[in-house]
Write a protein that holds these residues in place. Structure first.
Motif, PDB file in Angstrom:
ATOM      1  N   ASP B  82       0.829  -1.206   0.000  1.00  0.00           N
ATOM      2  CA  ASP B  82       0.000   0.000   0.000  1.00  0.00           C
ATOM      3  C   ASP B  82       0.869   1.264   0.000  1.00  0.00           C
ATOM      4  OD1 ASP B  82      -2.524   1.447   0.380  1.00  0.00           O
ATOM      5  OD2 ASP B  82      -1.670   1.921   2.350  1.00  0.00           O
ATOM      6  N   LEU B  83       1.898   1.222   0.816  1.00  0.00           N
ATOM      7  CA  LEU B  83       2.803   2.371   0.908  1.00  0.00           C
ATOM      8  C   LEU B  83       3.462   2.615  -0.450  1.00  0.00           C
ATOM      9  CD1 LEU B  83       3.673   4.242   3.200  1.00  0.00           C
ATOM     10  CD2 LEU B  83       5.534   2.678   3.723  1.00  0.00           C
ATOM     11  N   PHE B  84       3.870   1.538  -1.096  1.00  0.00           N
ATOM     12  CA  PHE B  84       4.529   1.680  -2.393  1.00  0.00           C
ATOM     13  C   PHE B  84       3.552   2.231  -3.444  1.00  0.00           C
ATOM     14  CE2 PHE B  84       6.177   0.219  -6.487  1.00  0.00           C
ATOM     15  CZ  PHE B  84       7.440   0.788  -6.432  1.00  0.00           C
ATOM     16  N   SER B  85       2.304   1.734  -3.410  1.00  0.00           N
ATOM     17  CA  SER B  85       1.306   2.232  -4.374  1.00  0.00           C
ATOM     18  C   SER B  85       1.079   3.726  -4.188  1.00  0.00           C
ATOM     19  CB  SER B  85      -0.038   1.521  -4.164  1.00  0.00           C
ATOM     20  OG  SER B  85       0.095   0.178  -4.413  1.00  0.00           O
ATOM     21  N   ARG B  86       0.978   4.136  -2.917  1.00  0.00           N
ATOM     22  CA  ARG B  86       0.755   5.554  -2.636  1.00  0.00           C
ATOM     23  C   ARG B  86       1.963   6.386  -3.070  1.00  0.00           C
ATOM     24  NH1 ARG B  86      -0.462   4.989   3.389  1.00  0.00           N
ATOM     25  NH2 ARG B  86      -0.401   7.257   3.431  1.00  0.00           N
ATOM     26  N   ARG B  87       3.137   5.827  -2.913  1.00  0.00           N
ATOM     27  CA  ARG B  87       4.362   6.516  -3.353  1.00  0.00           C
ATOM     28  C   ARG B  87       4.322   6.694  -4.871  1.00  0.00           C
ATOM     29  NH1 ARG B  87       9.491   4.824  -5.350  1.00  0.00           N
ATOM     30  NH2 ARG B  87      11.308   5.774  -4.354  1.00  0.00           N
ATOM     31  N   GLU B  88       3.927   5.634  -5.572  1.00  0.00           N
ATOM     32  CA  GLU B  88       3.892   5.699  -7.034  1.00  0.00           C
ATOM     33  C   GLU B  88       2.831   6.680  -7.524  1.00  0.00           C
ATOM     34  OE1 GLU B  88       6.201   3.790  -9.188  1.00  0.00           O
ATOM     35  OE2 GLU B  88       6.937   4.234  -7.166  1.00  0.00           O
ATOM     36  N   ARG B  89       1.726   6.788  -6.774  1.00  0.00           N
ATOM     37  CA  ARG B  89       0.656   7.717  -7.171  1.00  0.00           C
ATOM     38  C   ARG B  89       0.941   9.152  -6.729  1.00  0.00           C
ATOM     39  NH1 ARG B  89      -2.767   3.410  -5.292  1.00  0.00           N
ATOM     40  NH2 ARG B  89      -3.218   4.585  -3.394  1.00  0.00           N
ATOM     41  N   GLY B  90       2.021   9.319  -5.991  1.00  0.00           N
ATOM     42  CA  GLY B  90       2.367  10.653  -5.532  1.00  0.00           C
ATOM     43  C   GLY B  90       1.582  11.098  -4.308  1.00  0.00           C
TER      44      GLY B  90
END
Lengths: 106, 366
Positions: B82-90
């Motif tokens: 989840d953290l990585f997805s949020r990072r990728e989405r900015g």
């Protein structure tokens, strides 16, 4: 996954990561793979199993009773070997060590 | 995939009250960790003021092998993905490091396994140093009551001894001796006396191009400071009993196998995969510098329980010694048996080579 054979491809296994080929002895990756299969078979003979290379992409493990399993690397091969033999394939087993020392695992 | 370019994950572990959060708080003040995300198991008494902080609720998924160390922690998997997805989405800042603080009672193995083996996580993250905090006042007693503490020490890349200002010097000396027996290769700092350098504890690891040689030198130096030739110190049993170390700590033995000549890589791979398949739960750490046949420069091997990290190739040897040196931290396994087994497997290479017309090369254990 390979579109032709349907085998799921994984990342490189750590045992394949030590050398660039051809190596110092001029072996290609495929020759090293075949050499590795010969070496593994000396150990597997102790358990009544054998390994063969399949298309230089995966391995087939077989038992003398006709069981077989497709395994992508050595880690999964030992798990399959243990499952087939229903006993631990233990490199610390004194009987195995003695058999390897005598060279009678053929 | 360039393993070194993945986002490093540092695990901060240690028993309840051993100072994990305090250590984290001190390190997070450093500008070097400003772009780090933090996952913690619970909010403790020490408050953490960090812009990227998230909590975990433990939930484990036992994999088919049934081995406790090979479990994917569901909560961690979800949180990291989840953290990585949020990072990728900015949606969160593009953090360049992830720090995970475990609960005091946690066996760190499933956390390590989740980072190294979870199919999505392993494509974006890599394991960095595992830092274990050890309480100088209570740790020796905890070794006896809580086997998790021994394991936390065994898997550490860095040991931080806390509360030495509250313990008497003999107590601290006995603890340091016990820690050295369990894990001789991990650099050790005392947080009350030494500077806490995030670079040394977290950032500098074997996958940093400019640091890997120093890291390997550190392993070798720590090993050599034990005095006796590597492997001669059996690490547990009589010596441990004399110092009153608990039975859990006595179960764990560390030793270094040294090999003259070069190792047959295929034979070594066959042997180590077989060993880890059967005994991986009891092989807490493997760290080594290998002289591999046909290679001019050494290969670094580094593993925790059933898992071996991607190999590291060094550009040169760290010293004049060209022998292979492998440090094992094991529980209940015989050093002599491991040595005899590896030697027997190594000889497989001779006959396999002879069949294709090569001269034999047999490293002798020393």
């Amino acid at each position: 996954m390979c579109a032709l054979c349907g085998i799921v491809g994984g990342g490189e296994h750590w045992t394949d990561g030590a050398k660039d080929f051809p190596g110092g002895e001029g072996r290609t990756r495929q020759q090293e793979r075949q050499r590795r299969v010969r070496m593994v078979n000396k150990v597997l003979a102790h358990y009544g199993l054998s390994l063969s290379d399949w298309q230089s992409s995966t391995f087939v493990l077989k038992s003398h009773t006709g069981q077989s399993a497709i395994v992508p690397n050595l880690t999964e091969m030992w798990a399959a070997a243990q499952w087939m033999t229903k006993r631990p394939c233990d490199p610390l087993d004194p009987e195995l060590i003695a058999a390897l020392e005598r060279g009678d695992t053929h | 995939m360039d393993y070194a370019s993945l986002i490093p994950v540092n695990i901060i572990t240690g028993f309840l009250g051993s100072g994990k959060t305090t250590l984290l708080q001190r390190m997070l003040a450093s500008p070097q960790l400003a772009d780090s995300a933090v996952l913690i198991n619970e909010f403790g008494e020490v408050g953490l003021d960090h812009h990227l902080l998230q909590t975990l609720d433990e939930q484990t998924v036992l994999l088919q092998s049934g081995c406790v160390c090979c479990t994917i922690r569901g909560d961690l998997k979800t949180a990291v993905r989840d953290l990585f997805s949020r990072r990728e989405r900015g949606e969160v800042p593009p953090f360049r490091r992830l720090l995970i603080e475990t609960t005091g009672l946690a066996d760190p193995s499933p956390i390590i396994y989740t980072i190294l083996a979870e199919p999505v996580i392993q494509n974006h993250f890599r394991l960095g140093n595992v830092v274990t905090t050890v309480d100088a006042v209570n740790c020796l007693r905890q070794f006896d009551q809580y086997p998790e503490t021994v394991k936390q020490v065994a898997v550490a890349d860095r040991l931080v001894v806390t509360k030495t200002d509250l313990a008497d010097p003999e107590q601290t000396s006995a603890l340091v001796a016990a820690l050295r027996r369990i894990n001789p290769a991990a650099p050790l700092v005392k947080s009350a006396e030494d500077a806490i350098e995030p670079n040394d504890l977290l950032v500098s690891d074997v996958y940093q191009a400019d640091e890997k040689m120093n890291e390997v030198r550190r392993w070798l130096a720590e090993e050599s400071t034990r005095g006796a030739p590597a492997g001669a110190d059996h690490g547990h049993g009589h010596a441990a009993s004399r110092n009153g170390v608990s039975r859990h700590a006595q179960d764990i033995e560390s030793f270094c196998l040294t090999f003259e000549g070069s190792l047959d890589w295929s034979a070594f791979g066959i042997w180590l995969t077989m060993l880890l398949n059967t005994h991986g739960e009891n092989v807490l750490r493997v760290k080594g510098l290998l002289n591999v046949q046909d290679l001019a420069t050494p290969v670094v091997i580094h593993g925790v329980q059933h898992l071996i990290h991607p190999l590291v190739h060094l550009d040169s040897w760290p010293d004049d010694d060209r022998r292979s040196r492998v440090v094992f931290i094991v529980r209940g396994l015989s050093r002599e048996r491991i040595e005899a087994s590896l030697a027997a497997f190594n000889r497989l290479g001779e006959s396999a080579s002879r069949t294709i017309g090569e001269p034999p090369a047999a490293p002798a254990t020393k």
